[in-house]
Design a protein around this motif. Structure first.
Motif, PDB file in Angstrom:
ATOM      1  N   SER A  48       0.848  -1.249   0.163  1.00 22.34           N
ATOM      2  CA  SER A  48       0.024  -0.099  -0.081  1.00 22.34           C
ATOM      3  C   SER A  48       0.892   1.110  -0.052  1.00 22.34           C
ATOM      4  O   SER A  48       0.552   2.188  -0.822  1.00 22.34           O
ATOM      5  CB  SER A  48      -0.841   0.033   1.208  1.00 22.34           C
ATOM      6  N   ASP A  55       1.070   6.638  -6.792  1.00 24.84           N
ATOM      7  CA  ASP A  55      -0.127   7.396  -7.225  1.00 24.84           C
ATOM      8  C   ASP A  55       0.315   9.108  -6.919  1.00 24.84           C
ATOM      9  O   ASP A  55      -0.368   9.832  -7.698  1.00 24.84           O
ATOM     10  CB  ASP A  55      -1.267   7.267  -6.277  1.00 24.84           C
ATOM     11  N   HIS A  79      -1.364  -3.408  -9.262  1.00 29.52           N
ATOM     12  CA  HIS A  79      -2.277  -3.181  -7.873  1.00 29.52           C
ATOM     13  C   HIS A  79      -2.971  -1.689  -7.937  1.00 29.52           C
ATOM     14  O   HIS A  79      -4.095  -1.573  -7.731  1.00 29.52           O
ATOM     15  CB  HIS A  79      -1.407  -3.676  -6.358  1.00 29.52           C
ATOM     16  N   TRP A  80      -2.032  -1.052  -8.571  1.00 33.23           N
ATOM     17  CA  TRP A  80      -2.629   0.656  -8.654  1.00 33.23           C
ATOM     18  C   TRP A  80      -3.417   0.624  -9.376  1.00 33.23           C
ATOM     19  O   TRP A  80      -4.643   1.340  -9.339  1.00 33.23           O
ATOM     20  CB  TRP A  80      -1.149   1.405  -8.894  1.00 33.23           C
ATOM     21  N   ALA A  82      -5.690  -1.460 -10.220  1.00 33.09           N
ATOM     22  CA  ALA A  82      -7.009  -2.114 -10.026  1.00 33.09           C
ATOM     23  C   ALA A  82      -7.513  -0.998  -8.840  1.00 33.09           C
ATOM     24  O   ALA A  82      -8.766  -1.105  -8.545  1.00 33.09           O
ATOM     25  CB  ALA A  82      -6.781  -3.325  -9.076  1.00 33.09           C
ATOM     26  N   LEU A  83      -6.843  -0.084  -8.129  1.00 31.97           N
ATOM     27  CA  LEU A  83      -7.568   0.934  -7.423  1.00 31.97           C
ATOM     28  C   LEU A  83      -7.769   2.431  -7.890  1.00 31.97           C
ATOM     29  O   LEU A  83      -8.382   3.111  -7.139  1.00 31.97           O
ATOM     30  CB  LEU A  83      -6.359   1.058  -6.322  1.00 31.97           C
ATOM     31  N   HIS A  84      -7.071   2.592  -9.023  1.00 31.65           N
ATOM     32  CA  HIS A  84      -7.328   4.134  -9.237  1.00 31.65           C
ATOM     33  C   HIS A  84      -7.432   4.212 -10.818  1.00 31.65           C
ATOM     34  O   HIS A  84      -7.268   3.232 -11.658  1.00 31.65           O
ATOM     35  CB  HIS A  84      -5.792   4.620  -9.202  1.00 31.65           C
TER      36      HIS A  84
END
Length: 193
Positions: A48, A55, A79-80, A82-84
């Motif tokens: 994270s 980010d 992973h970034w 998938a979130l942003h």
């Protein structure tokens, strides 16, 4: 890549961060518009924290962006993504590791990766064009696993042959194909934009 309309290349290093003779560092020295995600001072194994660092860099870049990730940097990138939902023109994803299996000595244990959020690996298609570079003799992932990841992410696959983990320990320093792949990605994705 001197054009003012050309994208900013954002270098996403792996867990070893900035290594002077690594191909990402050498590539960054050749580019005009480039930013490297800085090493973390704390929580170095925290996914994270690494996603937040990527980010943060992206929030400060104006205009189009192409990501150039290696090793754990590939996992940070997926992973970034998938979130942003910040716009990304494309990504070069070189030598993704397989964090679902035990890694060689000298790398984090699977339990440490799990407890720091690295598993499971996102397997949905990426929201931007991408190229995955796969090695046949990478000690951190089988060729077959990297092919599976590329298919899951909707990425173009480049078979790099026997190039180990594409790092200085595998004989890569300067990797001439990196610049070609970035230029190809920029050219191909510019048509889409």
């Amino acid at each position: 890549m001197n054009n003012s309309d050309s994208p900013t290349v954002v270098i996403v290093p792996g867990l070893r961060d900035h290594v002077a003779d690594h191909w990402q560092t050498l590539l960054a020295e050749k580019l005009d518009k480039v930013v490297t995600v800085a090493p973390l001072e704390h929580d170095k194994l925290s996914l994270s924290a690494r996603v937040a660092a990527l980010d943060h860099v992206l929030s400060e870049v104006s205009g189009p962006v192409v990501l150039v990730a290696h090793s754990a940097g590939v996992m940070i990138t997926v992973h970034w993504a998938a979130l942003h939902d910040r716009p990304v023109q494309g990504a070069l994803l070189a030598a993704p590791p397989d964090f679902s299996t035990p890694l060689p000595e000298g790398y984090p244990a699977r339990e440490d990766l799990d407890s720091n959020g690295w598993n499971p690996t996102p397997l949905q298609p990426l929201p931007f064009p991408s190229t995955v570079v796969a090695s046949h003799n990478d000690p951190l992932a089988s060729y077959e696993r990297v092919v599976e990841l590329a298919e899951a992410w909707g990425s173009k696959l480049v078979d790099a042959g026997n190039v180990g983990h594409l790092n200085p320990a595998s004989g890569f320093g300067y990797w001439p194909q990196a610049e070609e792949l970035v230029e190809d990605l920029i050219r191909e994705t510019a048509v889409l934009g």
